[in-house]
Design a protein around this motif. Structure first.
Motif: not given
Length: 62
Positions: A53-57
């Motif tokens: 999720t962090f990487e996608l954001i």
């Protein structure tokens, strides 16, 4: 456990499984799951989901 977590961050682009993380620190998959839960008070899959999720954001924000 710190080694397993840093391994996850270092090899984010690779598919990571509990087995790969356990192999990295030379313990069984079951024992890894128990230790990880005790160490972090969460399941390993939760760490994977949060990392993804962090990487996608980050990618969307750029």
């Amino acid at each position: 456990m710190e080694r397993a977590i840093s391994y996850r961050h270092r090899y984010f682009t690779e598919e990571l499984t509990i087995q790969k993380a356990a192999d990295h620190i030379h313990i069984s998959r079951n024992y890894f799951s128990i230790l990880f839960k005790q160490y972090s008070d969460q399941k390993f899959i939760n760490l994977l989901i949060m990392s993804l999720t962090f990487e996608l954001i980050k990618q969307v924000s750029c």
